[in-house]
Design an enzyme around this catalytic site. Structure first.
Site, PDB file in Angstrom:
ATOM      1  N   GLU A  99      -8.814 -18.687 -16.169  1.00  0.00           N
ATOM      2  CA  GLU A  99      -7.733 -18.635 -17.133  1.00  0.00           C
ATOM      3  C   GLU A  99      -6.494 -17.978 -16.526  1.00  0.00           C
ATOM      4  O   GLU A  99      -6.603 -17.122 -15.653  1.00  0.00           O
ATOM      5  CB  GLU A  99      -8.190 -17.907 -18.396  1.00  0.00           C
ATOM      6  CG  GLU A  99      -9.243 -18.725 -19.110  1.00  0.00           C
ATOM      7  CD  GLU A  99      -9.745 -18.125 -20.413  1.00  0.00           C
ATOM      8  OE1 GLU A  99     -10.038 -18.911 -21.321  1.00  0.00           O
ATOM      9  OE2 GLU A  99      -9.849 -16.894 -20.521  1.00  0.00           O
ATOM     10  N   CYS A 112       0.184 -13.955 -15.307  1.00  0.00           N
ATOM     11  CA  CYS A 112      -1.022 -13.214 -14.948  1.00  0.00           C
ATOM     12  C   CYS A 112      -2.017 -14.212 -14.354  1.00  0.00           C
ATOM     13  O   CYS A 112      -2.447 -15.137 -15.037  1.00  0.00           O
ATOM     14  CB  CYS A 112      -1.566 -12.568 -16.225  1.00  0.00           C
ATOM     15  SG  CYS A 112      -3.115 -11.698 -15.964  1.00  0.00           S
ATOM     16  N   CYS A 119     -16.311 -12.239 -11.535  1.00  0.00           N
ATOM     17  CA  CYS A 119     -16.057 -10.996 -10.802  1.00  0.00           C
ATOM     18  C   CYS A 119     -17.397 -10.308 -10.580  1.00  0.00           C
ATOM     19  O   CYS A 119     -18.291 -10.402 -11.413  1.00  0.00           O
ATOM     20  CB  CYS A 119     -15.137 -10.082 -11.611  1.00  0.00           C
ATOM     21  SG  CYS A 119     -14.581  -8.638 -10.675  1.00  0.00           S
ATOM     22  N   CYS A 123     -17.499  -3.902 -14.168  1.00  0.00           N
ATOM     23  CA  CYS A 123     -16.928  -2.848 -15.010  1.00  0.00           C
ATOM     24  C   CYS A 123     -17.450  -3.066 -16.430  1.00  0.00           C
ATOM     25  O   CYS A 123     -17.408  -4.177 -16.958  1.00  0.00           O
ATOM     26  CB  CYS A 123     -15.400  -2.902 -14.972  1.00  0.00           C
ATOM     27  SG  CYS A 123     -14.765  -2.641 -13.306  1.00  0.00           S
ATOM     28  N   CYS A 126     -15.316  -4.891 -19.380  1.00  0.00           N
ATOM     29  CA  CYS A 126     -14.522  -6.089 -19.049  1.00  0.00           C
ATOM     30  C   CYS A 126     -15.350  -7.342 -19.278  1.00  0.00           C
ATOM     31  O   CYS A 126     -16.485  -7.435 -18.809  1.00  0.00           O
ATOM     32  CB  CYS A 126     -14.078  -6.017 -17.596  1.00  0.00           C
ATOM     33  SG  CYS A 126     -13.148  -7.486 -17.083  1.00  0.00           S
ATOM     34  N   GLY A 172     -11.148 -11.625 -11.729  1.00  0.00           N
ATOM     35  CA  GLY A 172     -11.488 -11.341 -10.337  1.00  0.00           C
ATOM     36  C   GLY A 172     -10.866 -10.082  -9.785  1.00  0.00           C
ATOM     37  O   GLY A 172      -9.953  -9.497 -10.376  1.00  0.00           O
ATOM     38  N   GLU A 173     -11.411  -9.660  -8.655  1.00  0.00           N
ATOM     39  CA  GLU A 173     -10.909  -8.479  -7.950  1.00  0.00           C
ATOM     40  C   GLU A 173     -10.151  -8.988  -6.714  1.00  0.00           C
ATOM     41  O   GLU A 173     -10.775  -9.448  -5.751  1.00  0.00           O
ATOM     42  CB  GLU A 173     -12.097  -7.580  -7.559  1.00  0.00           C
ATOM     43  CG  GLU A 173     -11.800  -6.499  -6.559  1.00  0.00           C
ATOM     44  CD  GLU A 173     -10.584  -5.641  -6.907  1.00  0.00           C
ATOM     45  OE1 GLU A 173     -10.517  -5.100  -8.014  1.00  0.00           O
ATOM     46  OE2 GLU A 173      -9.686  -5.521  -6.034  1.00  0.00           O
ATOM     47  N   SER A 226      -7.021   0.494 -11.347  1.00  0.00           N
ATOM     48  CA  SER A 226      -7.781   0.650 -12.591  1.00  0.00           C
ATOM     49  C   SER A 226      -8.574   1.944 -12.528  1.00  0.00           C
ATOM     50  O   SER A 226      -9.687   1.971 -12.025  1.00  0.00           O
ATOM     51  CB  SER A 226      -8.718  -0.546 -12.769  1.00  0.00           C
ATOM     52  OG  SER A 226      -7.950  -1.710 -12.955  1.00  0.00           O
ATOM     53  N   LEU A 227      -7.996   2.996 -13.040  1.00  0.00           N
ATOM     54  CA  LEU A 227      -8.636   4.317 -12.938  1.00  0.00           C
ATOM     55  C   LEU A 227      -9.623   4.528 -14.103  1.00  0.00           C
ATOM     56  O   LEU A 227     -10.809   4.744 -13.888  1.00  0.00           O
ATOM     57  CB  LEU A 227      -7.563   5.402 -12.905  1.00  0.00           C
ATOM     58  CG  LEU A 227      -8.022   6.796 -12.503  1.00  0.00           C
ATOM     59  CD1 LEU A 227      -8.673   6.811 -11.135  1.00  0.00           C
ATOM     60  CD2 LEU A 227      -6.846   7.781 -12.522  1.00  0.00           C
ATOM     61  N   HIS A 228      -9.133   4.502 -15.309  1.00  0.00           N
ATOM     62  CA  HIS A 228      -9.955   4.487 -16.526  1.00  0.00           C
ATOM     63  C   HIS A 228     -10.771   5.744 -16.830  1.00  0.00           C
ATOM     64  O   HIS A 228     -11.378   5.837 -17.902  1.00  0.00           O
ATOM     65  CB  HIS A 228     -10.898   3.283 -16.543  1.00  0.00           C
ATOM     66  CG  HIS A 228     -10.206   1.955 -16.420  1.00  0.00           C
ATOM     67  ND1 HIS A 228      -9.060   1.647 -17.104  1.00  0.00           N
ATOM     68  CD2 HIS A 228     -10.490   0.853 -15.668  1.00  0.00           C
ATOM     69  CE1 HIS A 228      -8.688   0.413 -16.799  1.00  0.00           C
ATOM     70  NE2 HIS A 228      -9.524  -0.082 -15.930  1.00  0.00           N
ATOM     71  N   ASN A 303      -9.441  -4.185 -25.464  1.00  0.00           N
ATOM     72  CA  ASN A 303      -9.511  -5.472 -26.157  1.00  0.00           C
ATOM     73  C   ASN A 303     -10.965  -5.884 -26.314  1.00  0.00           C
ATOM     74  O   ASN A 303     -11.710  -5.932 -25.345  1.00  0.00           O
ATOM     75  CB  ASN A 303      -8.728  -6.527 -25.366  1.00  0.00           C
ATOM     76  CG  ASN A 303      -7.248  -6.201 -25.360  1.00  0.00           C
ATOM     77  OD1 ASN A 303      -6.645  -6.029 -26.415  1.00  0.00           O
ATOM     78  ND2 ASN A 303      -6.667  -6.067 -24.178  1.00  0.00           N
ATOM     79  N   CYS A 346      -5.673  -8.372 -21.862  1.00  0.00           N
ATOM     80  CA  CYS A 346      -6.361  -7.826 -20.682  1.00  0.00           C
ATOM     81  C   CYS A 346      -7.867  -7.773 -20.918  1.00  0.00           C
ATOM     82  O   CYS A 346      -8.315  -7.277 -21.946  1.00  0.00           O
ATOM     83  CB  CYS A 346      -5.936  -6.394 -20.414  1.00  0.00           C
ATOM     84  SG  CYS A 346      -4.207  -6.186 -20.232  1.00  0.00           S
TER      85      CYS A 346
HETATM   86  N1  SAH Z   1     -10.005  -6.563 -10.901  1.00  0.00           N
HETATM   87  C1  SAH Z   1      -8.676  -6.045 -11.104  1.00  0.00           C
HETATM   88  C2  SAH Z   1      -7.905  -6.860 -12.154  1.00  0.00           C
HETATM   89  C3  SAH Z   1      -8.548  -6.734 -13.506  1.00  0.00           C
HETATM   90  S1  SAH Z   1      -7.729  -7.132 -14.989  1.00  0.00           S
HETATM   91  C4  SAH Z   1      -8.765  -4.601 -11.547  1.00  0.00           C
HETATM   92  O1  SAH Z   1      -9.863  -4.133 -11.796  1.00  0.00           O
HETATM   93  O2  SAH Z   1      -7.751  -3.931 -11.599  1.00  0.00           O
HETATM   94  C5  SAH Z   1      -6.447  -6.022 -15.252  1.00  0.00           C
HETATM   95  C6  SAH Z   1      -6.738  -4.772 -16.072  1.00  0.00           C
HETATM   96  O3  SAH Z   1      -7.380  -5.038 -17.330  1.00  0.00           O
HETATM   97  C7  SAH Z   1      -7.630  -3.819 -15.326  1.00  0.00           C
HETATM   98  O4  SAH Z   1      -7.078  -2.525 -15.379  1.00  0.00           O
HETATM   99  C8  SAH Z   1      -8.900  -3.886 -16.129  1.00  0.00           C
HETATM  100  O5  SAH Z   1      -9.683  -2.739 -15.950  1.00  0.00           O
HETATM  101  C9  SAH Z   1      -8.360  -4.039 -17.529  1.00  0.00           C
HETATM  102  N2  SAH Z   1      -9.371  -4.489 -18.492  1.00  0.00           N
HETATM  103  C10 SAH Z   1     -10.545  -5.094 -18.249  1.00  0.00           C
HETATM  104  N3  SAH Z   1     -11.209  -5.322 -19.393  1.00  0.00           N
HETATM  105  C11 SAH Z   1     -10.434  -4.845 -20.394  1.00  0.00           C
HETATM  106  C12 SAH Z   1     -10.561  -4.843 -21.821  1.00  0.00           C
HETATM  107  N4  SAH Z   1     -11.612  -5.373 -22.414  1.00  0.00           N
HETATM  108  N5  SAH Z   1      -9.565  -4.281 -22.523  1.00  0.00           N
HETATM  109  C13 SAH Z   1      -8.466  -3.787 -21.906  1.00  0.00           C
HETATM  110  N6  SAH Z   1      -8.281  -3.797 -20.590  1.00  0.00           N
HETATM  111  C14 SAH Z   1      -9.256  -4.311 -19.829  1.00  0.00           C
END
Ligand code: SAH
Length: 372
Positions: A99, A112, A119, A123, A126, A172-173, A226-228, A303, A346
């Site tokens: 997508e 995007c 992937c 995580c 995701c 994807g990463e 993507s720290l989180h 999301n 996202c």
């Molecule tokens: N693989 C890359 C790109 C991922 S998508 C990465 O990890 O950075 C971009 C962002 O969306 C990342 O920060 C990812 O962690 C975040 N993301 C993934 N799932 C999500 C969700 N369900 N809600 C909000 N953000 C999310």
């Protein structure tokens, strides 16, 4: 084994950066400058047909017809959100889909794009991760997304440009597909390609530390990480690659990237998960990690997707978290959710990952997922 649409005896020119295209035309017995002419046709005029390239000699065009093609992924469906966001499902080969999302905003338009089918990084919050990993996209499939979106939205230049920003935040990463992502980035930045400013191409990574060092040598796009989580115990759970490359190592790589590339700042993405990583104490812990650094925090309201165990933090928790960071001198903003009525926000991109060898982190990460 499925055959990718892009694989044929002919070379898909969308997969070649300028140096690659020069080598290709020289291989056809032409002068290297022909590559410049070709790039102008492909990326400025949006031509996909060699017969339209009227300033090329007839014999050269015949050679191109025989040995080359300009082929993008195929559009399966397009969805329009009430907020103007558009989402495409693209077919990459007989079995696979990815997508792509376009997000219009006043004064800019962000595309995007995806870098892999599925992937492997697993995580926990995701939806792409739930699908497992199938394969890397080729450089032609990556740049093909930008070409296709430009074709659908209009190839503009300068102020007229409709796609002003590209973010690797789809499926994807990107750093796990380094070999193909790098030439695609070169075409995005090349003035004969999409001519995007390096600050307007953002690579988002979950934190593949060795590849961040490599990227620092090779190019200078904006980096989002993507720290989180503000500590290893929690990040190990949310972003399992952290078990291999913990926060301290990751942050060192980030500061090195900024130094090497003379960059302005790194964006740290932080998904807001109710009761998991959104407390005031965690905001203060995060502030201690980033304070005094060229860092920005982008809070992403979680999301939802089917089957998830997480919930989005309430708006008050998100603004309190943001305010605490700002008060400690760490710039923090909240990402506005776009396109959620069409599942384009996202972490909601799912595509169609068939034939997957559900590769998860820890099982085969080195052999399959990280093909640099
Ligand atoms: N693989 C890359 C790109 C991922 S998508 C990465 O990890 O950075 C971009 C962002 O969306 C990342 O920060 C990812 O962690 C975040 N993301 C993934 N799932 C999500 C969700 N369900 N809600 C909000 N953000 C999310």
């Amino acid at each position: 084994m499925v055959t990718p649409i892009t694989s044929s005896a002919r070379t898909n020119l969308l997969g070649l950066d300028r140096a690659g295209l020069e080598a290709f035309v020289v291989g056809l017995g032409q002068k290297p400058f022909r590559a410049r002419q070709l790039m102008k046709w492909i990326y400025k005029q949006g031509a996909s047909n060699f017969s339209a390239m009227t300033d090329l000699a007839r014999e050269f065009r015949a050679l191109l017809e025989q040995h080359a093609e300009i082929r993008t992924p195929e559009v399966v469906t397009v969805q329009h959100s009430a907020d103007g966001t558009r989402k495409w499902m693209l077919r990459m080969d007989e079995a696979q889909g990815i997508e792509m999302v376009f997000i219009p905003e006043p004064g800019r338009g962000t595309l995007c794009i995806s870098s892999q089918v599925g992937c492997a990084l697993d995580c926990s919050f995701c939806s792409t991760a739930q699908q497992g990993f199938n394969r890397n996209l080729t450089a032609a499939e990556i740049i093909g997304q930008v070409w296709l979106a430009s074709h659908e939205l209009g190839f503009g230049t300068g102020e007229e440009r409709i796609i002003s920003n590209v973010v690797f935040m789809g499926m994807g990463e990107p750093l796990a597909n380094y070999r193909n992502v790098l030439p695609a980035i070169q075409v995005m930045l090349d003035d004969l390609g999409f001519d995007l400013s390096r600050r307007r191409v953002t690579l988002s990574t979950s934190g593949l530390v060795p590849q961040i060092y490599r990227l620092a040598e090779d190019c200078n796009v904006a980096l989002a990480v993507s720290l989180h989580a503000p500590n290893d115990a929690l990040r190990d759970q949310l972003v399992p690659i952290n078990r291999r490359h913990p926060i301290k190592e990751l942050l060192e790589a980030c500061w090195h990237y900024l130094d090497a590339q003379n960059g302005r700042s790194i964006t740290f993405e932080y998904v807001m998960l109710d009761g998991v990583n959104d407390s005031p104490a965690q905001a203060l812990e995060l502030a201690r990690l980033l304070r005094g650094r060229a860092a920005k925090v982008n809070l992403i309201p979680f999301n939802m997707f089917p089957g998830t165990q997480y919930r989005r933090s309430p708006p008050e928790a998100i603004s309190r978290f943001r305010d605490l960071l700002n008060a400690r001198g760490v710039i923090a903003t909240t990402r506005r959710t776009r396109g959620d009525d069409i599942d384009a926000a996202c972490g909601q991109l799912v595509g169609r990952v068939r034939d997957r060898t559900t590769v998860r982190l820890g099982q085969k990460l080195h052999s399959v997922a990280i093909e640099a």
